[in-house]
Design a protein around this motif. Sequence first.
Motif, PDB file in Angstrom:
ATOM      1  N   TYR A 133       0.847  -1.193   0.000  1.00 54.85           N
ATOM      2  CA  TYR A 133       0.000   0.000   0.000  1.00 54.85           C
ATOM      3  C   TYR A 133       0.883   1.244   0.000  1.00 54.85           C
ATOM      4  O   TYR A 133       1.926   1.273   0.633  1.00 54.85           O
ATOM      5  N   SER A 134       0.424   2.255  -0.731  1.00 58.57           N
ATOM      6  CA  SER A 134       1.173   3.513  -0.821  1.00 58.57           C
ATOM      7  C   SER A 134       0.270   4.692  -0.529  1.00 58.57           C
ATOM      8  O   SER A 134      -0.921   4.673  -0.859  1.00 58.57           O
ATOM      9  N   ALA A 135       0.865   5.706   0.083  1.00 59.22           N
ATOM     10  CA  ALA A 135       0.150   6.963   0.343  1.00 59.22           C
ATOM     11  C   ALA A 135       1.180   8.067   0.523  1.00 59.22           C
ATOM     12  O   ALA A 135       2.330   7.808   0.890  1.00 59.22           O
ATOM     13  N   THR A 189       6.381  -5.755   6.556  1.00 58.58           N
ATOM     14  CA  THR A 189       7.518  -6.575   6.123  1.00 58.58           C
ATOM     15  C   THR A 189       8.507  -5.781   5.262  1.00 58.58           C
ATOM     16  O   THR A 189       9.630  -6.226   5.064  1.00 58.58           O
ATOM     17  N   ASP A 190       8.056  -4.620   4.763  1.00 63.20           N
ATOM     18  CA  ASP A 190       8.962  -3.770   3.987  1.00 63.20           C
ATOM     19  C   ASP A 190       8.409  -2.353   3.989  1.00 63.20           C
ATOM     20  O   ASP A 190       7.200  -2.146   4.132  1.00 63.20           O
ATOM     21  N   VAL A 191       9.296  -1.401   3.845  1.00 64.34           N
ATOM     22  CA  VAL A 191       8.904   0.005   3.753  1.00 64.34           C
ATOM     23  C   VAL A 191       9.811   0.688   2.742  1.00 64.34           C
ATOM     24  O   VAL A 191      11.009   0.418   2.683  1.00 64.34           O
ATOM     25  N   GLN A 192       9.211   1.530   1.944  1.00 64.12           N
ATOM     26  CA  GLN A 192       9.947   2.343   0.968  1.00 64.12           C
ATOM     27  C   GLN A 192       9.495   3.790   1.135  1.00 64.12           C
ATOM     28  O   GLN A 192       8.304   4.055   1.330  1.00 64.12           O
ATOM     29  N   GLN A 228      14.641  14.286   4.531  1.00 62.08           N
ATOM     30  CA  GLN A 228      13.880  13.146   4.024  1.00 62.08           C
ATOM     31  C   GLN A 228      14.818  11.987   3.702  1.00 62.08           C
ATOM     32  O   GLN A 228      14.489  10.822   3.930  1.00 62.08           O
ATOM     33  N   ASN A 229      16.013  12.290   3.208  1.00 60.77           N
ATOM     34  CA  ASN A 229      16.998  11.258   2.916  1.00 60.77           C
ATOM     35  C   ASN A 229      17.465  10.578   4.198  1.00 60.77           C
ATOM     36  O   ASN A 229      17.563   9.347   4.255  1.00 60.77           O
ATOM     37  N   HIS A 230      17.742  11.354   5.243  1.00 63.25           N
ATOM     38  CA  HIS A 230      18.123  10.777   6.538  1.00 63.25           C
ATOM     39  C   HIS A 230      17.008   9.870   7.061  1.00 63.25           C
ATOM     40  O   HIS A 230      17.253   8.761   7.533  1.00 63.25           O
ATOM     41  N   PHE A 231      15.779  10.360   6.983  1.00 59.88           N
ATOM     42  CA  PHE A 231      14.622   9.601   7.448  1.00 59.88           C
ATOM     43  C   PHE A 231      14.531   8.278   6.697  1.00 59.88           C
ATOM     44  O   PHE A 231      14.383   7.207   7.305  1.00 59.88           O
ATOM     45  N   ALA A 232      14.632   8.344   5.378  1.00 64.28           N
ATOM     46  CA  ALA A 232      14.523   7.140   4.542  1.00 64.28           C
ATOM     47  C   ALA A 232      15.600   6.119   4.888  1.00 64.28           C
ATOM     48  O   ALA A 232      15.353   4.909   4.849  1.00 64.28           O
ATOM     49  N   SER A 233      16.777   6.591   5.278  1.00 66.35           N
ATOM     50  CA  SER A 233      17.878   5.665   5.576  1.00 66.35           C
ATOM     51  C   SER A 233      17.681   4.912   6.889  1.00 66.35           C
ATOM     52  O   SER A 233      18.283   3.856   7.080  1.00 66.35           O
ATOM     53  N   GLY A 234      16.824   5.400   7.782  1.00 67.56           N
ATOM     54  CA  GLY A 234      16.672   4.748   9.074  1.00 67.56           C
ATOM     55  C   GLY A 234      15.311   4.160   9.383  1.00 67.56           C
ATOM     56  O   GLY A 234      15.145   3.466  10.381  1.00 67.56           O
TER      57      GLY A 234
END
Length: 160
Positions: free
Chosen positions: A70-72, A97-100, A114-120
Motif C-alpha cells: 500500500y502507498s500513500a 515486512t517492507d517500507v519504501q 527526508q533522505n536521513h529519514f529514509a535511511s533509518g
Amino acid sequence: MPSNRPQTVPAHKFVLTALAGASLVGTIAACAPSSASTVQAGGGTQPTTAPTAAASKGTSGSHAYRDGTYSADGHYTSPNGPETVGVTLTLQSGVVTDVQITEHPTSANTRLFQNHFASGIKDVVVGKKLDDIKVGIVSGSSLTGQGFNDAVSAIKGEAS
C-alpha cells in the motif's frame, strides 16, 4: 516557645522545591513500566506505542489488515512550508515486512532530512504491527515522521 502559625516560605524556595519535586516525579514515571516505549534509530529517539499482550495476540486493540503493498503520501509542515513524503508499506498478517520512502523535497534542506529519514525508517518499522507504528525522530529527522504518520493513517484505511 514555638508558634502555631504557619511559616512563610520565600517564593524562590517554593519554586525550587516544586521543580525538584517535578523532576523526581518525572524520574519515577520514566522508570515505571508503561505501554509506551522509546525506539532508537540512527541516534534519534521517538515515542511509539508498544504492543500490549492483547494486541500482539491479535485480539482487542488490533485491526485485521489485508496483506499487500500500500502507498500513500503524507503531508507535514517544515520551516520551508508544506512538504510531502511518499510511503509504501508491505503488510503480511498486519505486520510491516517492507517500507519504501519516496522523497518529494521542496528544498535542499528538506531533501537532506527526508533522505536521513529514509535511511533509518526500516529499522524502526519492519517487523512491527501496523497498529503499533507511530514514529517521531528517525535518523535525526524530526518533521518527516509527521508526514510518515499521516501516510500510515491513510494506508490503514486502505488496508482495512
